[in-house]
Scaffold this motif. Structure first.
Motif, PDB file in Angstrom:
ATOM      1  N   GLU A 135       0.836  -1.204   0.000  1.00 43.71           N
ATOM      2  CA  GLU A 135       0.000   0.000   0.000  1.00 43.71           C
ATOM      3  C   GLU A 135       0.869   1.251   0.000  1.00 43.71           C
ATOM      4  OE1 GLU A 135      -3.631   2.034   2.627  1.00 43.71           O
ATOM      5  OE2 GLU A 135      -2.480   0.348   3.443  1.00 43.71           O
ATOM      6  N   LEU A 136       1.924   1.240   0.795  1.00 38.09           N
ATOM      7  CA  LEU A 136       2.833   2.384   0.849  1.00 38.09           C
ATOM      8  C   LEU A 136       3.566   2.581  -0.473  1.00 38.09           C
ATOM      9  CD1 LEU A 136       4.272   1.860   4.440  1.00 38.09           C
ATOM     10  CD2 LEU A 136       2.822   3.763   3.664  1.00 38.09           C
ATOM     11  N   ILE A 137       3.933   1.491  -1.119  1.00 38.73           N
ATOM     12  CA  ILE A 137       4.603   1.588  -2.426  1.00 38.73           C
ATOM     13  C   ILE A 137       3.651   2.194  -3.458  1.00 38.73           C
ATOM     14  CG2 ILE A 137       5.411   0.178  -4.362  1.00 38.73           C
ATOM     15  CD1 ILE A 137       6.744  -1.653  -2.243  1.00 38.73           C
ATOM     16  N   GLU A 138       2.399   1.763  -3.468  1.00 40.00           N
ATOM     17  CA  GLU A 138       1.432   2.300  -4.425  1.00 40.00           C
ATOM     18  C   GLU A 138       1.210   3.795  -4.194  1.00 40.00           C
ATOM     19  OE1 GLU A 138       0.181   0.890  -6.988  1.00 40.00           O
ATOM     20  OE2 GLU A 138       0.609  -1.233  -6.663  1.00 40.00           O
ATOM     21  N   VAL A 139       1.137   4.203  -2.941  1.00 34.48           N
ATOM     22  CA  VAL A 139       0.951   5.622  -2.634  1.00 34.48           C
ATOM     23  C   VAL A 139       2.202   6.411  -3.003  1.00 34.48           C
ATOM     24  CG1 VAL A 139       0.591   7.284  -0.769  1.00 34.48           C
ATOM     25  CG2 VAL A 139      -0.777   5.205  -0.860  1.00 34.48           C
TER      26      VAL A 139
ATOM     27  N   GLY B 283       6.976  12.151   5.091  1.00 30.80           N
ATOM     28  CA  GLY B 283       5.830  12.910   5.580  1.00 30.80           C
ATOM     29  C   GLY B 283       4.734  13.037   4.541  1.00 30.80           C
ATOM     30  N   VAL B 284       5.119  13.291   3.287  1.00 30.11           N
ATOM     31  CA  VAL B 284       4.141  13.428   2.205  1.00 30.11           C
ATOM     32  C   VAL B 284       3.417  12.108   1.979  1.00 30.11           C
ATOM     33  CG1 VAL B 284       3.921  13.737  -0.300  1.00 30.11           C
ATOM     34  CG2 VAL B 284       5.257  15.367   1.055  1.00 30.11           C
ATOM     35  N   VAL B 285       4.165  11.006   1.979  1.00 30.22           N
ATOM     36  CA  VAL B 285       3.560   9.691   1.790  1.00 30.22           C
ATOM     37  C   VAL B 285       2.638   9.360   2.950  1.00 30.22           C
ATOM     38  CG1 VAL B 285       4.029   7.210   1.619  1.00 30.22           C
ATOM     39  CG2 VAL B 285       5.436   8.836   0.340  1.00 30.22           C
ATOM     40  N   ALA B 286       3.073   9.639   4.171  1.00 31.10           N
ATOM     41  CA  ALA B 286       2.252   9.357   5.353  1.00 31.10           C
ATOM     42  C   ALA B 286       0.930  10.106   5.293  1.00 31.10           C
ATOM     43  CB  ALA B 286       3.022   9.735   6.618  1.00 31.10           C
TER      44      ALA B 286
ATOM     45  N   MET C  48      -1.598   7.722   7.339  1.00 32.50           N
ATOM     46  CA  MET C  48      -0.918   7.059   8.454  1.00 32.50           C
ATOM     47  C   MET C  48       0.003   8.065   9.141  1.00 32.50           C
ATOM     48  SD  MET C  48       0.388   3.517   6.694  1.00 32.50           S
ATOM     49  CE  MET C  48      -0.675   2.518   5.653  1.00 32.50           C
ATOM     50  N   SER C  49       0.436   7.705  10.334  1.00 33.74           N
ATOM     51  CA  SER C  49       1.428   8.526  11.003  1.00 33.74           C
ATOM     52  C   SER C  49       2.804   8.240  10.403  1.00 33.74           C
ATOM     53  CB  SER C  49       1.455   8.224  12.503  1.00 33.74           C
ATOM     54  OG  SER C  49       1.976   6.916  12.732  1.00 33.74           O
ATOM     55  N   ARG C  50       3.719   9.194  10.560  1.00 31.26           N
ATOM     56  CA  ARG C  50       5.089   8.968  10.096  1.00 31.26           C
ATOM     57  C   ARG C  50       5.698   7.761  10.801  1.00 31.26           C
ATOM     58  NH1 ARG C  50       8.155  13.593   7.902  1.00 31.26           N
ATOM     59  NH2 ARG C  50       9.954  12.463   8.743  1.00 31.26           N
ATOM     60  N   GLY C  51       5.329   7.562  12.061  1.00 31.00           N
ATOM     61  CA  GLY C  51       5.878   6.441  12.809  1.00 31.00           C
ATOM     62  C   GLY C  51       5.530   5.098  12.196  1.00 31.00           C
ATOM     63  N   ILE C  52       4.292   4.966  11.712  1.00 32.84           N
ATOM     64  CA  ILE C  52       3.886   3.704  11.085  1.00 32.84           C
ATOM     65  C   ILE C  52       4.630   3.500   9.777  1.00 32.84           C
ATOM     66  CG2 ILE C  52       1.959   2.478   9.994  1.00 32.84           C
ATOM     67  CD1 ILE C  52       0.119   3.695  12.074  1.00 32.84           C
ATOM     68  N   VAL C  53       4.778   4.574   9.000  1.00 34.25           N
ATOM     69  CA  VAL C  53       5.528   4.461   7.748  1.00 34.25           C
ATOM     70  C   VAL C  53       6.968   4.077   8.038  1.00 34.25           C
ATOM     71  CG1 VAL C  53       6.306   5.658   5.672  1.00 34.25           C
ATOM     72  CG2 VAL C  53       4.020   6.124   6.595  1.00 34.25           C
ATOM     73  N   ASN C  54       7.564   4.716   9.049  1.00 38.21           N
ATOM     74  CA  ASN C  54       8.953   4.415   9.411  1.00 38.21           C
ATOM     75  C   ASN C  54       9.125   3.007   9.961  1.00 38.21           C
ATOM     76  OD1 ASN C  54       9.475   7.801  10.372  1.00 38.21           O
ATOM     77  ND2 ASN C  54      10.498   6.747   8.685  1.00 38.21           N
ATOM     78  N   PHE C  55       8.061   2.427  10.490  1.00 33.65           N
ATOM     79  CA  PHE C  55       8.140   1.047  10.966  1.00 33.65           C
ATOM     80  C   PHE C  55       8.411   0.106   9.793  1.00 33.65           C
ATOM     81  CE2 PHE C  55       6.034  -3.060  11.691  1.00 33.65           C
ATOM     82  CZ  PHE C  55       6.708  -3.479  12.838  1.00 33.65           C
ATOM     83  N   HIS C  56       7.824   0.415   8.628  1.00 34.02           N
ATOM     84  CA  HIS C  56       7.998  -0.430   7.443  1.00 34.02           C
ATOM     85  C   HIS C  56       9.191   0.006   6.598  1.00 34.02           C
ATOM     86  CE1 HIS C  56       4.218  -2.580   8.068  1.00 34.02           C
ATOM     87  NE2 HIS C  56       3.679  -1.420   8.389  1.00 34.02           N
TER      88      HIS C  56
END
Length: 214
Positions: free
Chosen positions: A25-29, A45-48, A53-61
């Motif tokens: 999902e993150l790759i598609e966004v 930040g832009v993707v989040a 999602m929060s930046r923290g969740i994006v950074n988790f992946h």
């Protein structure tokens, strides 16, 4: 005890599956963000924000922007390679049908979309100064070119060097993609496909018409 272990294994598989889905999902966004904001404007930040999602969740992946962009480029590259190889697999063994399938695959709706073309454009713009990007794109290019040369060797008329013929066809296809990327709206995907078909017919009239293999 056995059922407990199986439950733990099942939960682990579920978490991995959900993690893979979230990464995709993150790759598609990210592809969407590259199309809208370009390479520099696509940040964690832009993707989040775009995915909600929060930046923290994006950074988790993906711990960094570079990791996220590398994963996105790898996805696009793998998708492109699988697509043209799949087209060859369904084309049969006749060289003209295989070369036609290889060329026309570039204009299939699955990979030739404005958002994906824009993302490719963003990566190609960075490839000159980023060896990892250049290596990932170059490996795909070399395999594609070798396949085109092999097919042209079976189709080229006497006196025509197969490698030069293949290079010309590949450059023509890349030029059409570049036109689609740089001048959106001036050339449709269908028009680009028709141009590619016409060029194959001009280059190898004994094997193609503008409608397909003879």
């Amino acid at each position: 005890m056995v059922s407990s272990d199986m439950a733990i294994v099942g939960e682990a598989k579920t978490r991995r599956s959900k993690g893979a889905e979230r990464r995709q999902e993150l790759i598609e966004v990210t592809i969407d963000c590259l199309a809208r904001h370009g390479y520099e404007g696509t940040t964690i930040g832009v993707v989040a924000e775009a995915v909600g999602m929060s930046r923290g969740i994006v950074n988790f992946h993906f711990e960094t922007k570079e990791q996220l962009l590398l994963a996105t480029l790898r996805f696009l590259s793998d998708e492109y390679r699988a697509h043209w190889k799949g087209a060859l697999a369904t084309a049969g063994s006749q060289p003209a049908r295989r070369l036609w399938a290889l060329a026309m695959a570039d204009f299939d709706r699955a990979i030739c979309t404005p958002r994906k073309l824009a993302a490719w454009c963003a990566f190609w713009g960075e490839a000159k100064t980023r060896p990892t990007y250049r290596q990932m794109c170059g490996a795909n290019d070399a395999e594609y070119q070798a396949t085109a040369v092999e097919l042209c060797a079976a189709l080229a008329p006497d006196g025509v060097e197969p490698s030069q013929l293949a290079r010309g066809i590949v450059c023509m296809l890349e030029g059409l993609w570049l036109h689609l990327m740089m001048s959106p709206g001036s050339l449709s995907r269908e028009e680009a496909r028709a141009v590619a078909a016409a060029q194959l017919a001009l280059l190898l009239p004994g094997h193609f018409s503008a409608k397909g293999p003879l």
